[in-house]
Design an enzyme around this catalytic site. Structure first.
Site, PDB file in Angstrom:
ATOM      1  N   GLY A   1       0.794  -1.230   0.000  1.00 60.45           N
ATOM      2  CA  GLY A   1       0.000   0.000   0.000  1.00 60.45           C
ATOM      3  C   GLY A   1       0.819   1.269   0.000  1.00 60.45           C
ATOM      4  N   HIS A   2       2.148   1.140   0.088  1.00 61.47           N
ATOM      5  CA  HIS A   2       3.004   2.337   0.207  1.00 61.47           C
ATOM      6  C   HIS A   2       4.280   2.170  -0.600  1.00 61.47           C
ATOM      7  CE1 HIS A   2       5.247   5.595   2.309  1.00 61.47           C
ATOM      8  NE2 HIS A   2       4.044   6.068   2.491  1.00 61.47           N
ATOM      9  N   PHE A   3       4.335   2.155  -1.791  1.00 62.98           N
ATOM     10  CA  PHE A   3       3.308   2.333  -2.811  1.00 62.98           C
ATOM     11  C   PHE A   3       3.407   1.170  -3.786  1.00 62.98           C
ATOM     12  CE2 PHE A   3       4.484   6.532  -1.264  1.00 62.98           C
ATOM     13  CZ  PHE A   3       3.257   7.058  -0.915  1.00 62.98           C
TER      14      PHE A   3
END
Length: 146
Positions: free
Chosen positions: A47-49
């Site tokens: 999620g990052h990234f």
């Protein structure tokens, strides 16, 4: 003194996926040198990234804070239990200088600046291959739980 992951887990209450110190290379009364191996399998990278994985700066700060907590416990021979806890009490002067990506090895270098009534102030630097990633000052506290 060198600490492996088993000894680190003795002094830190953190566990996967939030234990961010993999090895202690050196620990003395006023300094700790530790590492965090950053792998692509870290739970935050999807999620990052997704297309450019970067370790969140707040987690680099957390890794430094965990090394400070570890040193505070070790210096006092305190093992966190139902009776004792080590707390993150403050952060000052945080500066982010470089992104940390999968494959990097973070070197966590902290020096104790002050020890006063159970509060410990540290200056910490996280670097990769000699290049500064994050620097900050931290305060942690050892407390008997109420």
């Amino acid at each position: 003194m060198v600490m492996d992951i088993d000894e680190i887990r003795r002094y830190l209450p953190h566990r996967y996926p939030f234990l961010l110190v993999d090895r202690v290379l050196e620990i003395q009364e006023n300094r700790i040198l530790a590492i965090k191996n950053v792998t692509v399998n870290e739970p935050f990278f999807p999620g990052h990234f997704p297309y450019h994985p970067v370790m969140p700066g707040v987690l680099i700060v957390e890794a430094l804070a965990q090394a400070a907590a570890l040193m505070s416990c070790w210096v006092n021979n305190v093992v966190p239990t139902e009776e004792w806890d080590v707390l993150f009490a403050g952060i000052d002067k945080a500066r982010f200088k470089r992104q940390v990506i999968p494959g990097d090895q973070l070197l966590l270098d902290l020096s104790m600046l002050q020890n006063k009534r159970g509060f410990y102030r540290y200056k910490g630097v996280a670097s990769v291959d000699g290049e500064l990633a994050v620097e900050s000052e931290f305060i942690c506290a050892l407390r008997i739980k109420p």
